[in-house]
Design a protein around this motif. Structure first.
Motif, PDB file in Angstrom:
ATOM      1  N   PHE A 132      37.475  47.956  38.661  1.00 45.93           N
ATOM      2  CA  PHE A 132      36.595  49.028  39.111  1.00 45.93           C
ATOM      3  C   PHE A 132      35.466  49.268  38.114  1.00 45.93           C
ATOM      4  O   PHE A 132      34.294  49.378  38.490  1.00 45.93           O
ATOM      5  N   LEU A 133      35.801  49.355  36.824  1.00 45.25           N
ATOM      6  CA  LEU A 133      34.778  49.626  35.809  1.00 45.25           C
ATOM      7  C   LEU A 133      33.762  48.492  35.727  1.00 45.25           C
ATOM      8  O   LEU A 133      32.554  48.734  35.584  1.00 45.25           O
ATOM      9  N   SER A 134      34.231  47.246  35.842  1.00 41.88           N
ATOM     10  CA  SER A 134      33.306  46.107  35.833  1.00 41.88           C
ATOM     11  C   SER A 134      32.396  46.137  37.050  1.00 41.88           C
ATOM     12  O   SER A 134      31.189  45.883  36.954  1.00 41.88           O
ATOM     13  N   TYR A 135      32.977  46.460  38.189  1.00 41.17           N
ATOM     14  CA  TYR A 135      32.192  46.496  39.427  1.00 41.17           C
ATOM     15  C   TYR A 135      31.119  47.584  39.363  1.00 41.17           C
ATOM     16  O   TYR A 135      29.954  47.336  39.697  1.00 41.17           O
ATOM     17  N   THR A 136      31.493  48.780  38.935  1.00 42.08           N
ATOM     18  CA  THR A 136      30.502  49.864  38.885  1.00 42.08           C
ATOM     19  C   THR A 136      29.413  49.566  37.864  1.00 42.08           C
ATOM     20  O   THR A 136      28.251  49.904  38.081  1.00 42.08           O
TER      21      THR A 136
END
Length: 287
Positions: free
Chosen positions: A216-220
């Motif tokens: 999630f953090l990489s995607y955002t």
């Protein structure tokens, strides 16, 4: 600067930073008298300029909503639109998200929106104005760790659909704006919240969902880099406010436009696989 809107009022919530602040500034430049809801005095002073009047507004506080309505009534001008932009982002798996955080997300994103809209609808009926609800592409499709945020935005979409049909016979338009990836302070605050929620997980939960949260953090992070600016996005909100007959929905950004089309045709499990593949690519790109 255009003065064609100088006798009309706009109310916008969540105008301290990001899309809300950019939209408030753009509307004031067009000649509207903008009542811009902010949470803190320092945000108000930073935002204030000709045609742009900041007002303290927490959409979960009925007294502050009442004060805003009272101030709007003293202006003696028709209300062109209420823009429900106030939002709160919190991302974690459904199993791990504390219930108080779920309630905070829905209090701001859903019940606050309803409260402000209800308070201003009498004025909108008189002016034949419009309701502009800032939703998200996450209100059309949910990703892992987006359960609370997407759940609230799915609710906004459904409420907006019902409201559009209820108000159409009375000449009041309802518009939904669905941003995709954006470069905003809200995205940064969402990442900080995600880290905080990850730290609050039990060891068992962390072992189960750490990969989900890191993805999630990489995607955002990747979406922020590729996302549109607040100033670009504000131009779409301006169209939603000023079009003679606005569309029911506007998307912001290529990702939102593509996703809104895909979900109409793809089976759920195929969409799940596409989302998983996209998230994996984003995660690898960030490493």
């Amino acid at each position: 600067m255009s003065t064609s809107y100088e006798n009309e009022v706009i109310v916008i919530s969540g105008a301290s930073t990001g899309l809300g602040a950019a939209t408030a500034r753009l509307l004031a430049e067009q000649g509207f008298h903008v009542l811009a809801g902010v949470r803190r005095e320092q945000d108000a002073e930073r935002l204030r300029r000709p045609g742009l009047e900041p007002i303290l507004l927490d959409v979960t506080e009925p007294s502050q909503i009442a004060q805003l309505v009272e101030r709007m009534n003293t202006l003696g001008k028709p209300l062109r639109a209420v823009i429900n932009n106030a939002g709160f982002a919190a991302n974690a798996p459904v199993e791990t998200m504390p219930l108080e955080t779920w309630r905070k997300v829905f209090d701001v994103n859903v019940f606050g929106l309803i409260a402000l809209t209800q308070a201003l609808l009498p004025s909108l009926h008189r002016s034949k104005g419009r309701v502009v609800n800032i939703s998200s592409v996450g209100g059309r499709v949910a990703l892992p760790a987006f359960g609370a945020y997407s759940g609230s935005k799915f609710a906004v979409e459904g409420i907006s659909d019902a409201l559009r049909q209820e108000l159409a016979p009375h000449g009041v338009q309802v518009v939904v704006v669905e941003p995709g990836g954006m470069r905003t302070d809200m995205a940064v605050r969402g990442e900080e919240m995600a880290h905080s929620l990850l730290e609050r997980m039990t060891p068992e939960q962390r072992s189960r969902y750490n990969d989900t949260m890191q993805t999630f953090l990489s995607y955002t992070a990747s979406m922020e880099q590729a996302g549109v600016s607040s100033e670009q996005a504000a131009k779409t909100v301006l169209r939603a406010v000023t079009a003679e007959r606005s569309r029911p929905r506007y998307t912001i950004g290529r990702d939102a436009a593509v996703m809104s089309r895909l979900i109409r045709f793809l089976p759920d499990r195929l969409l799940d696989r596409m989302i998983a593949s996209t998230l994996r690519r984003s995660s690898k790109a960030e490493r």
